[in-house]
Structures are given as C-alpha cells and as structure tokens.
Design an enzyme around this catalytic site. Structure first.
Site, PDB file in Angstrom:
ATOM      1  N   CYS A 330       0.825  -1.204   0.000  1.00  0.00           N
ATOM      2  CA  CYS A 330       0.000   0.000   0.000  1.00  0.00           C
ATOM      3  C   CYS A 330       0.866   1.264   0.000  1.00  0.00           C
ATOM      4  O   CYS A 330       1.505   1.578  -0.989  1.00  0.00           O
ATOM      5  CB  CYS A 330      -0.966  -0.030   1.184  1.00  0.00           C
ATOM      6  SG  CYS A 330      -2.386   1.072   0.979  1.00  0.00           S
ATOM      7  N   HIS A 427      -3.790  -5.589   1.259  1.00  0.00           N
ATOM      8  CA  HIS A 427      -3.449  -5.913   2.643  1.00  0.00           C
ATOM      9  C   HIS A 427      -3.939  -7.316   2.961  1.00  0.00           C
ATOM     10  O   HIS A 427      -4.940  -7.782   2.435  1.00  0.00           O
ATOM     11  CB  HIS A 427      -4.128  -4.935   3.610  1.00  0.00           C
ATOM     12  CG  HIS A 427      -3.589  -3.548   3.563  1.00  0.00           C
ATOM     13  ND1 HIS A 427      -2.344  -3.216   4.048  1.00  0.00           N
ATOM     14  CD2 HIS A 427      -4.142  -2.398   3.094  1.00  0.00           C
ATOM     15  CE1 HIS A 427      -2.149  -1.910   3.880  1.00  0.00           C
ATOM     16  NE2 HIS A 427      -3.219  -1.398   3.302  1.00  0.00           N
TER      17      HIS A 427
END
Length: 481
Positions: A330, A427
């Site tokens: 991310c 994630h």
C-alpha cells in the site's frame, strides 16, 4: 441482558483482548454477541462486510463472536496523520481530515451516530460488549465524551473497570479513578478486575480486598498475563515486535512513524522459519535480511521523508545489490515508485515528492478512498490470494505490465524487471497459507504447514479458557442490562 462496557484505568491495559475473550466466552454459551467501540483511534483498520472500515480490534472481536464485522461496531474511527491531525471515519466512511481541537468541539455532534450504530447492534444481538477508549479518569475530556462515561450514561450501559497491574500502581489506578469521577459516573460502575498479573495471584489478595473496601465495588477477579497474546492481531503500534523473534531467515520491516495496517505482518511473525525484525528509527536495515518490507502508512509522503532521514533508502539499495528482495504494501508500494503527486493536498501540503525509484510507477493521490475486500491469483506462483484494499491514490507505469496479482482479470500491483522489487495495494495477503509458503520459499524459508486462520482461532479459544479460569464470567455477563 443487553450490554456491558469494559473501560480501563488507562490506554493499553488490555481492554481489546478482554472484550475479545468475553465475546468468545459468550458465544460458547449460545449468546448472540457483538462487539462495539464508540470511538477508536488507530491506523490499523479492517474492511467490513458492508464496505466500511473499523479498528482492527473490533474485527478480531467479531471473529471471536463468530460474526462478520460491520461498520456499526466502531462508528467513530480516528486515523492519526500527524501530531495534531487525524482522518475522521464515521460509520465506516471517511468524512474529513481535521485538527484535534476541532474534533474536540464536534464530538457532541457524533454522539447521534454512535447511539444509532449501537441501537442497530442491540436490536440484532442478545448482548453487546462495549470497549471504552483510553480512560474515564481523563475527566478533563469528560465534556462531550462519546467513548467512555459519556456513552455509558447516554446508553445506560453498566461499566466494569479494568486495571493493569503490570505497569504498577493498580490500587491507585482503580481507587484514583473513583476519586476523580463525579458521583453519577461512579454509579455506572458495576465492579472492577485486575489484568496482566505475573506470578502467584494469591500474593495480591490483600491488595484486591483493599480496592474492594476502598471503592465499594465488586471485584470480578485477577487475570494473569496471557502469554499467547502475540498470536492475535495487535491494534496499537506500541505492540509491534511483541512476538518472540524466530531464528530463521531474516525478514525486516521498516517501522514508519505512521505505520498502518501492520497486522499484515502477523502471519510472517508466526512462521517458525522466519525471524521478523522490526527496524526502528536509529537502526539500520540488517545486512542479513533476505526480504525488506515497506508496510502501509497513514501519511505516505511524510513517512517517505522519514525513511530518507533515517538513511534507509541507502540501506535498501545496498540490500538490493546483495541480491535481496523488497516488497511494498500500500503506502510502501507508493514509496517504491518514481513520484508521489498530491495536487489537492490530501496527504499534507499540495505538491509532488520524488519516490525511491525502485519501481517504474508514478502515484497520484485521489480524494476517493478505495475500500473493499478482494480475491485473486498471485501472478508469479499462481496461488490464490485474498485481502482488502484501503487506500487513497492510483499508481501507473511500465512496471504495472508485470502485476503482483490478477484481480478479476486485471493486473494489480507491480514487479520490477529484475524481479527483486514488488508492490501491491493488497493488505492481508500473507494470511493465505499456500501463497505465503510459496513467496517465502523464494528467500529460502521451508514450508512449515502453518494454518494461520486456525492458529488465530486456537488463540481466541485459549484466551476464552484463560478468562474462564480466572474471572467470574457468569457474574460479568449477569451485570449487563
């Protein structure tokens, strides 16, 4: 039976795990139970079944309760972006970024949303277990409070106060809390418990009686230290590195000042063939590391500047020259690119910051936050991956032609031409056992057979067993109204 709240004498006294354990204990009794935290402050978030975001602790508590996490379980979430400002998420959706002083002035406006979410949970479940935030003893924050006694009084929810004996002064913690609360708030407290005791609890019998005598409150027990806590996701960045370090292949993770979604690392920490090292400010990237992870960040450009200030950019290039691997998750993925543009000032002052240049991609920050659960295939190994996206910004460039994963037929993430550097917005990918084993085999980690999901379930069962052995669970549940 309707609700009971667990509040603490301070932050990090163990409220989150207590609620998780009580959720599992109630579920075992056939009670339909749901967790609830009116206000949370954490950069470790989870994406819910209804497409919102809540604190990671509430997602774990939902798992303990045997239900899907929903946005109502944490209606107000503050995600710190700087020392004085935070992103405000209300009922799962980003509302704005605001200064702490402004938030203090608007808390009373948020009580309606808090009570609305609580009402929906109460209508769907037999019992709601409420987790407070910080401590009700912070009476300077009592006006407009929505997290502790302000909520308890508004919703008529009785409170059990938890003290932390491990940090010392637990008698003063509990007796002192009663001393500073006003009489109406004190009237909400049904009793107390003592958490994190090390040694023989019988040695604290005199202190336990003293607390009961001085406060007039009922004691619900003394809970010894729970040694398996490291097997459960942590919510507070202060808990990073709490698991014992392994003796296997070194995997290093950079601890950014605003590190986010760090439960991505839990499956790696649980692997017996991995020694997960959290690289903190002032420390170099270990030369022995085979893999370096740049984790998520709540403020990508600020954390990239912090990375450079630590000299970690130099360490990363040396690591690659030694043949090491780098993975960005991310915000860490965005840092690996050539540039990060933020024309609207969504992540600090407007402008463009040069990236590390380890991936041929460029990122532009966008106001619309991307939230959702996803599933796909890891491009290199062909193993299924699943996880969630929770980010602002889009990344494009030549290295996107070599995706990290395929999601619904489209490429996601990027891999460098050398194959040494990869990045993804996903994630939670390391929770997939087959993918994790294949990925780690690239750096010499033998497959362990670890079933991560089963390990978490076993830890939750062990936590509930621990509470059953030392606390008066039936009496705690009976205190609900």
């Amino acid at each position: 039976m309707t609700a009971i709240a667990l509040q603490g004498t301070g932050s990090n006294v163990g409220k989150s795990l207590l609620v998780a354990g009580l959720c599992r204990a109630a579920r075992r009794r056939g009670i339909s139970v749901a967790p609830f935290k009116p206000q949370n402050m954490s950069n470790n978030a989870a994406v819910t079944a209804d497409g919102g975001e809540i604190g990671r602790a509430q997602a774990l508590q939902a798992l303990a309760a045997g239900i899907e996490p929903v946005s109502d379980m944490n209606p107000v979430l503050l995600k710190p972006e700087s020392e004085r400002g935070a992103q405000l998420v209300v009922q799962g959706r980003r509302r704005e970024t605001l200064a702490a002083r402004r938030y203090g002035a608007m808390k009373h406006e948020l009580l309606g949303a808090v009570l609305e979410s609580y009402g929906r949970l109460r209508a769907r479940h037999d019992l709601v277990l409420v987790e407070g935030a910080g401590s009700p003893a912070e009476v300077n924050l009592r006006a407009g409070d929505i997290a502790n006694m302000g909520f308890a009084r508004a919703a008529d929810v009785p409170v059990i106060l938890a003290g932390d004996i491990d940090r010392g002064g637990v008698i003063a913690q509990i007796v002192g809390t009663q001393a500073v609360l006003d009489p109406a708030d004190n009237a909400m407290i049904a009793g107390f418990l003592v958490n994190k005791f090390r040694g023989d609890p019988a040695l604290f019998e005199d202190g336990y009686r003293l607390i009961a005598d001085r406060t007039g409150w009922r004691g619900f027990g003394v809970l010894p230290w729970f040694g398996a806590a490291h097997r459960l996701p942590a919510e507070d960045a202060l808990d990073l590195g709490r698991a014992p370090a392994g003796t296997g292949v070194t995997v290093a993770c950079l601890c950014f000042p605003r590190i986010a979604n760090f439960d991505d690392l839990d499956p790696l920490a649980a692997e017996p063939g991995v020694s997960l090292v959290m690289v903190r400010p002032g420390e170099p990237v270990p030369a022995a590391a085979r893999l370096v992870i740049l984790p998520g960040s709540k403020s990508t450009r600020a954390d990239l500047a912090a990375l450079r200030a630590e000299g970690w950019d130099i360490d990363l290039r040396a690591h690659l020259r030694r043949g090491g691997q780098v993975l960005g998750l991310c915000g860490g993925y965005q840092m690996l690119g050539r540039s990060i543009a933020d024309p609207d000032g969504l992540d600090g002052p407007p402008g463009t910051l040069e990236g590390l240049g380890l991936l041929e991609i460029d990122t532009v920050m966008q106001a619309q936050k991307r939230l959702g659960r996803v599933a796909g295939i890891h491009a290199e190994t062909g193993h299924p991956v699943s996880g969630y996206e929770i980010h602002m910004g889009a990344s494009e460039g030549p290295d996107r032609a070599r995706p990290f994963a395929m999601i619904d037929g489209a490429g996601e993430g990027a891999v460098s031409a050398s194959g040494q550097v990869a990045g993804t917005y996903l994630h939670g990918v390391f929770a997939a056992d087959d993918f994790r084993a294949a990925w780690l085999s690239r750096i010499g980690v033998a497959r362990s057979g670890l079933d991560h999901a089963a390990s978490v379930e076993q830890a939750l069962d062990a936590l509930a067993d621990h509470l059953e052995a030392h606390l008066e669970i039936d009496a705690i549940l009976a205190a609900a109204r």
